[in-house]
Design a protein around this motif. Structure first.
Motif, PDB file in Angstrom:
ATOM      1  N   PRO A 251      72.052  47.575  26.173  1.00 28.76           N
ATOM      2  CA  PRO A 251      73.485  47.339  26.397  1.00 28.76           C
ATOM      3  C   PRO A 251      73.963  47.904  27.734  1.00 28.76           C
ATOM      4  O   PRO A 251      74.782  47.274  28.421  1.00 28.76           O
ATOM      5  CB  PRO A 251      74.144  48.054  25.212  1.00 28.76           C
ATOM      6  CG  PRO A 251      73.115  48.034  24.137  1.00 28.76           C
ATOM      7  CD  PRO A 251      71.804  48.186  24.851  1.00 28.76           C
ATOM      8  N   GLU A 252      73.449  49.071  28.091  1.00 28.64           N
ATOM      9  CA  GLU A 252      73.859  49.672  29.361  1.00 28.64           C
ATOM     10  C   GLU A 252      73.462  48.790  30.537  1.00 28.64           C
ATOM     11  O   GLU A 252      74.233  48.609  31.490  1.00 28.64           O
ATOM     12  CB  GLU A 252      73.209  51.064  29.521  1.00 28.64           C
ATOM     13  CG  GLU A 252      73.713  52.114  28.540  1.00 28.64           C
ATOM     14  CD  GLU A 252      73.117  51.951  27.138  1.00 28.64           C
ATOM     15  OE1 GLU A 252      72.124  51.186  26.983  1.00 28.64           O
ATOM     16  OE2 GLU A 252      73.659  52.567  26.193  1.00 28.64           O
ATOM     17  N   GLN A 253      72.261  48.226  30.475  1.00 35.35           N
ATOM     18  CA  GLN A 253      71.791  47.377  31.568  1.00 35.35           C
ATOM     19  C   GLN A 253      72.564  46.063  31.624  1.00 35.35           C
ATOM     20  O   GLN A 253      73.055  45.666  32.681  1.00 35.35           O
ATOM     21  CB  GLN A 253      70.298  47.075  31.388  1.00 35.35           C
ATOM     22  CG  GLN A 253      69.388  48.283  31.583  1.00 35.35           C
ATOM     23  CD  GLN A 253      67.968  48.021  31.111  1.00 35.35           C
ATOM     24  OE1 GLN A 253      67.721  47.134  30.296  1.00 35.35           O
ATOM     25  NE2 GLN A 253      67.027  48.802  31.616  1.00 35.35           N
ATOM     26  N   LEU A 254      72.665  45.384  30.473  1.00 30.75           N
ATOM     27  CA  LEU A 254      73.220  44.038  30.504  1.00 30.75           C
ATOM     28  C   LEU A 254      74.731  44.045  30.716  1.00 30.75           C
ATOM     29  O   LEU A 254      75.259  43.236  31.474  1.00 30.75           O
ATOM     30  CB  LEU A 254      72.860  43.287  29.221  1.00 30.75           C
ATOM     31  CG  LEU A 254      73.067  41.777  29.345  1.00 30.75           C
ATOM     32  CD1 LEU A 254      71.899  41.016  28.764  1.00 30.75           C
ATOM     33  CD2 LEU A 254      74.361  41.343  28.668  1.00 30.75           C
ATOM     34  N   PHE A 255      75.436  44.951  30.056  1.00 33.48           N
ATOM     35  CA  PHE A 255      76.880  44.987  30.225  1.00 33.48           C
ATOM     36  C   PHE A 255      77.286  45.756  31.487  1.00 33.48           C
ATOM     37  O   PHE A 255      78.313  45.450  32.091  1.00 33.48           O
ATOM     38  CB  PHE A 255      77.542  45.633  29.000  1.00 33.48           C
ATOM     39  CG  PHE A 255      77.496  44.774  27.769  1.00 33.48           C
ATOM     40  CD1 PHE A 255      78.251  43.625  27.669  1.00 33.48           C
ATOM     41  CD2 PHE A 255      76.687  45.132  26.699  1.00 33.48           C
ATOM     42  CE1 PHE A 255      78.211  42.833  26.538  1.00 33.48           C
ATOM     43  CE2 PHE A 255      76.628  44.352  25.554  1.00 33.48           C
ATOM     44  CZ  PHE A 255      77.391  43.188  25.470  1.00 33.48           C
ATOM     45  N   GLY A 256      76.505  46.752  31.864  1.00 32.60           N
ATOM     46  CA  GLY A 256      76.880  47.582  32.998  1.00 32.60           C
ATOM     47  C   GLY A 256      76.410  47.065  34.338  1.00 32.60           C
ATOM     48  O   GLY A 256      77.074  47.269  35.358  1.00 32.60           O
ATOM     49  N   ASP A 257      75.264  46.372  34.374  1.00 33.01           N
ATOM     50  CA  ASP A 257      74.708  45.919  35.646  1.00 33.01           C
ATOM     51  C   ASP A 257      73.945  44.605  35.463  1.00 33.01           C
ATOM     52  O   ASP A 257      72.728  44.537  35.682  1.00 33.01           O
ATOM     53  CB  ASP A 257      73.774  47.002  36.215  1.00 33.01           C
ATOM     54  CG  ASP A 257      73.282  46.679  37.612  1.00 33.01           C
ATOM     55  OD1 ASP A 257      73.970  45.916  38.327  1.00 33.01           O
ATOM     56  OD2 ASP A 257      72.196  47.182  38.001  1.00 33.01           O
ATOM     57  N   PRO A 258      74.645  43.541  35.039  1.00 33.50           N
ATOM     58  CA  PRO A 258      73.946  42.262  34.838  1.00 33.50           C
ATOM     59  C   PRO A 258      73.367  41.736  36.142  1.00 33.50           C
ATOM     60  O   PRO A 258      73.988  41.856  37.209  1.00 33.50           O
ATOM     61  CB  PRO A 258      75.048  41.343  34.299  1.00 33.50           C
ATOM     62  CG  PRO A 258      76.328  41.958  34.764  1.00 33.50           C
ATOM     63  CD  PRO A 258      76.089  43.434  34.803  1.00 33.50           C
ATOM     64  N   GLN A 259      72.175  41.143  36.044  1.00 40.31           N
ATOM     65  CA  GLN A 259      71.461  40.698  37.241  1.00 40.31           C
ATOM     66  C   GLN A 259      71.718  39.241  37.586  1.00 40.31           C
ATOM     67  O   GLN A 259      71.568  38.841  38.742  1.00 40.31           O
ATOM     68  CB  GLN A 259      69.952  40.912  37.048  1.00 40.31           C
ATOM     69  CG  GLN A 259      69.565  42.364  36.810  1.00 40.31           C
ATOM     70  CD  GLN A 259      69.985  43.270  37.949  1.00 40.31           C
ATOM     71  OE1 GLN A 259      69.527  43.092  39.086  1.00 40.31           O
ATOM     72  NE2 GLN A 259      70.864  44.223  37.671  1.00 40.31           N
ATOM     73  N   GLN A 260      72.104  38.442  36.591  1.00 41.67           N
ATOM     74  CA  GLN A 260      72.297  37.011  36.816  1.00 41.67           C
ATOM     75  C   GLN A 260      73.770  36.691  37.025  1.00 41.67           C
ATOM     76  O   GLN A 260      74.645  37.204  36.303  1.00 41.67           O
ATOM     77  CB  GLN A 260      71.765  36.213  35.617  1.00 41.67           C
ATOM     78  CG  GLN A 260      70.291  36.413  35.334  1.00 41.67           C
ATOM     79  CD  GLN A 260      69.422  35.829  36.418  1.00 41.67           C
ATOM     80  OE1 GLN A 260      69.762  34.823  37.040  1.00 41.67           O
ATOM     81  NE2 GLN A 260      68.272  36.454  36.655  1.00 41.67           N
ATOM     82  N   GLU A 261      74.052  35.836  37.981  1.00 44.73           N
ATOM     83  CA  GLU A 261      75.440  35.462  38.250  1.00 44.73           C
ATOM     84  C   GLU A 261      76.087  34.801  37.035  1.00 44.73           C
ATOM     85  O   GLU A 261      77.263  35.034  36.742  1.00 44.73           O
ATOM     86  CB  GLU A 261      75.501  34.521  39.459  1.00 44.73           C
ATOM     87  CG  GLU A 261      76.892  33.975  39.756  1.00 44.73           C
ATOM     88  CD  GLU A 261      77.933  35.069  40.001  1.00 44.73           C
ATOM     89  OE1 GLU A 261      79.122  34.820  39.700  1.00 44.73           O
ATOM     90  OE2 GLU A 261      77.568  36.163  40.475  1.00 44.73           O
TER      91      GLU A 261
END
Length: 276
Positions: A251-261
Motif C-alpha cells: 500500500p505504501e508503494q502503490l498509493f504513496g509512489d505509483p510508477q505508472q501514469e
C-alpha cells in the motif's frame, strides 16, 4: 631435538560455521494462490490478458481499478466459476485449471462472498449457513450447527440464527454471507465488492469483519472501491486496468509512489472524489 610433527593450523571456517547462531535464510512460504498468464475473453472482448498474481499465506491482496477493469472476473476465474482461455491457476501448489482436477473439490477449499448476498430467502440464517457443510463436507447437523453458531456469535449475529434474511439489514445479510463462506473452513477467501450494495452507514460493520479475519490470519483476495480500507488492510495492492495488472506493490508503494501514469490518474480522481 624432537621428531614430532609441527602442529597444523586449523582450516579456515566459513562465517556461517564460525557463528553458532547463523542460519540459512528460510525460503518464503509457497503461495496459496498463483495465477500465471491468465487470459479470459467474453465474445470478442478480452477481459483478462496475461494476468499473473501470487497470494502468500495469511496475507490480504486488494484488487483496485475502475469498474470493468477485470477485478470481478479475476476472482471468478480463481474460483473456477469462469473457465480461462489460456494460462494456469494453482491452489496450494496444485494446478486447479488442469482438466483432470475435480473442480467441486477445489471450490470446497475456497470461500466466496459477492456484493449480492445470495442468501436463500426461504431458509433461516442457520439453514443458509449449514447447507454447504452438511451437503458438501458431510458434517452432521449437530457439527454444522455448532460451528455456525460459533461463527454467528463471533460476528455479532448470535441472536439472528432463526431469522429469515428479509428480517435483516443489508449489513447483517452481508455478514451472514461471510459466515456462510467461512463455515466451509476455506483455505482462501475471495471477497467481491462486498460493500457495494450497502448503505454508507452499514459499510463499517462489514469492513470490521474483514479486519478481524485479517487479524486471525485468513488469506484473502478482495476487489474493492474502498481505497482507504485497501490502504489500511492490504499487504499487497494490485491496480487493474483494461484486464491487465498494470502495477502492484505494498500500500505504501502503490498509493504513496505509483510508477505508472495510468495509476496516478486513477488515484488522483479517487482523491478528488474524497475517497482516499
Amino acid at each position: 631435538m624432537s621428531d614430532a610433527p609441527a602442529p597444523q593450523s586449523p582450516a579456515p571456517q566459513s562465517p556461517a560455521a564460525q557463528s553458532p547462531t547463523a542460519r540459512t535464510p528460510a525460503a518464503p512460504p509457497a503461495p496459496v494462490l498463483r495465477m500465471e498468464s491468465v487470459r479470459k475473453t467474453f465474445g470478442g472482448s478480452v477481459v483478462l490478458r496475461d494476468v499473473g498474481l501470487e497470494v502468500a499465506p495469511h496475507t490480504v491482496t486488494a484488487l483496485i481499478g475502475a469498474s470493468g477493469s477485470g477485478k470481478s472476473t479475476l476472482l471468478r476465474c480463481a474460483n473456477l466459476l469462469e473457465d480461462i482461455d489460456d494460462g494456469a491457476i494453482w491452489l496450494d501448489g496444485e494446478e486447479i485449471t488442469d482438466p483432470r482436477v475435480d473442480q467441486d473439490a477445489v471450490r470446497r477449499r475456497i470461500g466466496v462472498v459477492f456484493q449480492a448476498y445470495n442468501l436463500f430467502p426461504h431458509m433461516t440464517v442457520l439453514e443458509n449457513i449449514t447447507l454447504a457443510p452438511r451437503r458438501v463436507h458431510g458434517d452432521s447437523r449437530a457439527q454444522a450447527e455448532k460451528h455456525a453458531r460459533e461463527l454467528l456469535e463471533r460476528l455479532g449475529l448470535a441472536g439472528r440464527a432463526d431469522e429469515y434474511p428479509d428480517r435483516l439489514s443489508g449489513g447483517q445479510q452481508q455478514r451472514v454471507a461471510i459466515v456462510r463462506a467461512l463455515a466451509v473452513r476455506p483455505r482462501l477467501l475471495l471477497l467481491d465488492e462486498i460493500t457495494a450494495a450497502l448503505d454508507p452507514e452499514l459499510v463499517g460493520e462489514v469492513l470490521n469483519v474483514v479486519r478481524d479475519l485479517k487479524a486471525d490470519g485468513m488469506t484473502m483476495v478482495l476487489a474493492t472501491h474502498e481505497m482507504g480500507f485497501a490502504r489500511e488492510v492490504a499487504d499487497q495492492v494490485c491496480f487493474l486496468d483494461a484486464g491487465v495488472v498494470l502495477e502492484r506493490g505494498t500500500p505504501e508503494q502503490l498509493f504513496g509512489d505509483p510508477q505508472q501514469e495510468r495509476t496516478r490518474r486513477f488515484l488522483r480522481r479517487i482523491v478528488e472524489a474524497g475517497r482516499l
